[in-house]
Design an enzyme around this catalytic site. Structure first.
Site, PDB file in Angstrom:
ATOM      1  N   LYS A 172       0.927  -0.729   0.059  1.00  0.00           N
ATOM      2  CA  LYS A 172       0.110   0.186   0.210  1.00  0.00           C
ATOM      3  C   LYS A 172       0.539   0.926  -0.319  1.00  0.00           C
ATOM      4  O   LYS A 172       2.200   1.582   0.858  1.00  0.00           O
ATOM      5  CB  LYS A 172      -0.702  -0.304   0.885  1.00  0.00           C
ATOM      6  CG  LYS A 172      -2.072  -1.071   1.414  1.00  0.00           C
ATOM      7  CD  LYS A 172      -3.247  -0.583   0.914  1.00  0.00           C
ATOM      8  CE  LYS A 172      -3.851  -2.169   0.506  1.00  0.00           C
ATOM      9  NZ  LYS A 172      -4.981  -1.834  -0.485  1.00  0.00           N
ATOM     10  N   LYS A 197     -14.423  -8.138  -6.668  1.00  0.00           N
ATOM     11  CA  LYS A 197     -14.906  -8.537  -5.673  1.00  0.00           C
ATOM     12  C   LYS A 197     -15.981  -8.455  -4.892  1.00  0.00           C
ATOM     13  O   LYS A 197     -16.551  -7.264  -5.449  1.00  0.00           O
ATOM     14  CB  LYS A 197     -14.073  -7.016  -4.807  1.00  0.00           C
ATOM     15  CG  LYS A 197     -12.410  -6.480  -4.706  1.00  0.00           C
ATOM     16  CD  LYS A 197     -12.035  -5.674  -3.248  1.00  0.00           C
ATOM     17  CE  LYS A 197     -10.442  -5.173  -4.203  1.00  0.00           C
ATOM     18  NZ  LYS A 197     -10.011  -4.115  -2.979  1.00  0.00           N
TER      19      LYS A 197
END
EC number: 5.1.1.-
Length: 379
Positions: A196, A294
């Site tokens: 990230k 997702k």
């Protein structure tokens, strides 16, 4: 009765035929009206709130958190139970309260046959706008139930080879260098890391990780970069550091700059925040190199399967991802994994209170259990 149906399929050799028909059913839009008469032998839905406890503070470009609310669902029919899950990180706008309200509004008792998958899920989707994670919890439980009735896991129903599952990334959230080093050491069994970045510490994050491992990396910017030329410069540097692709580098609404960046980028660009449901896929063709699907955003396995097929027809890369989830949601998504380019199926590995046993990761590779349905056991 369900037992008669299973015996009939097994005794006549039609189980394989049913497995063939289900993918076709999954790839078509629903035609049901949801107006069937109520039946006392219909589907029985139950649900309960649950709070996932993260092993580490989870930090991305825009926020941090230590817990994730989920709603665990069950659909029962003829003594067989299918499990589902809604994972609801706060930024998606769902909660225990909204999920309970939506799920309480459903009347699944009106459906006396769980194999009417398209009709049931079309009804669920039409009850109210949004509530995508709550809808996914129904979709997953229904797929689990159907798979158990057919006595097959979904990767087999879809005709996929479980040996073709990819490596999964393991996510390293932004943190102080000493904590990042600790996280990377804990992730040593994994052969690819997802880092990230996007808060101005990009080089520090990558350099810290490169001090202790040379495994391939992918980066998730979570819309953190604002200037396309600066983003391109960063991507060139990231490629030199062994990065494989870049996820959601710029604002999800900035189509023009993203299309320019994708055209000039030496690495594939993958849409995450910019992609939610089936209608979004074609809109992103030429804007990104690929999409991250997702279940919690697209309402579940049925739509995820369609999205994957559309993306493939457009020659786009496909990644199957997850939120912070239990093994229930992750194992459901993993049923698609033999057909994707990359997997980010570590959501269950980031929590300390998983109530299910499902997929395993061996040598960094996704291992699908041969259990029926989505392959999970309640523990």
């Amino acid at each position: 009765m369900a037992i008669d149906r299973r015996k009939f399929l097994g005794n006549t050799g039609l189980l394989a035929g049913a497995a063939f028909l289900l993918p076709a059913m999954n790839s078509c839009g629903g035609t049901g009206t949801g107006k069937s008469k109520h039946s006392g032998t219909g589907l029985k839905l139950s649900f309960e709130p649950y709070e996932l406890q993260l092993k580490h503070v989870f930090t991305i470009a825009s926020f941090s958190r230590t817990t994730t609310p989920v709603m665990l669902t069950k659909i029962e029919w003829d003594g067989v139970v299918g499990y589902g899950e809604a994972s609801m990180p706060p930024y998606l706008g769902e909660s225990h309260e909204t999920a309970a309200k939506f799920l309480s509004s459903l009347n699944l008792r009106q459906f006396s046959d769980p194999f009417r998958l398209n009709e049931i899920l079309s009804y669920v989707d039409a009850v109210a706008e949004g509530n995508c994670a709550a809808k996914a919890s129904i979709d997953i439980a229904l797929h689990d139930l159907i798979g158990k009735l057919l006595e097959k896991p979904w990767f087999k129903i879809w005709g996929y080879n479980q040996e073709n599952t990819p490596l999964t990334t393991f996510t390293i959230g932004m943190d102080k260098p000493d904590v990042v080093i600790e996280k990377v050491k804990e992730a040593s069994p994994y052969k690819m890391l997802k880092v990230k970045i996007g808060r101005g510490t990009d080089e520090e994050m990558i350099n810290t990780i490169r001090k202790i491992t040379d495994v391939p990396l992918c980066v998730d910017v979570n819309q953190g970069w604002k200037d396309k030329q600066e983003a391109l410069d960063k991507i060139h540097w990231l490629k030199e550091q062994g990065v494989v692709f870049v996820e959601q580098p710029m604002d999800k609404h900035n189509f023009d700059d993203m299309a320019w960046l994708t055209q000039h980028s030496p690495l594939p660009t993958i849409a995450d925040e910019a992609i939610q449901r089936l209608d979004d896929v074609a809109k992103l063709h030429g804007v990104y190199s690929g999409i991250n699907i997702k279940l919690m955003k697209c309402t579940g396995m049925r739509e995820a399967h369609k999205m994957m097929n559309v993306a493939r027809s457009l020659e786009m890369k496909v990644m199957i991802g997850c939120m912070t989830e239990t093994s229930c949601g992750v194992s459901a998504a993993a049923q698609l994994s033999p057909m994707v380019d990359w997997a980010d199926l570590d959501g269950n590995l980031l929590i300390s209170n998983d109530p299910f046993k499902g997929i395993e990761i061996v040598g960094g590779k996704v291992i699908l259990p041969n259990r029926a349905g989505i392959g999970v056991i309640k523990i």
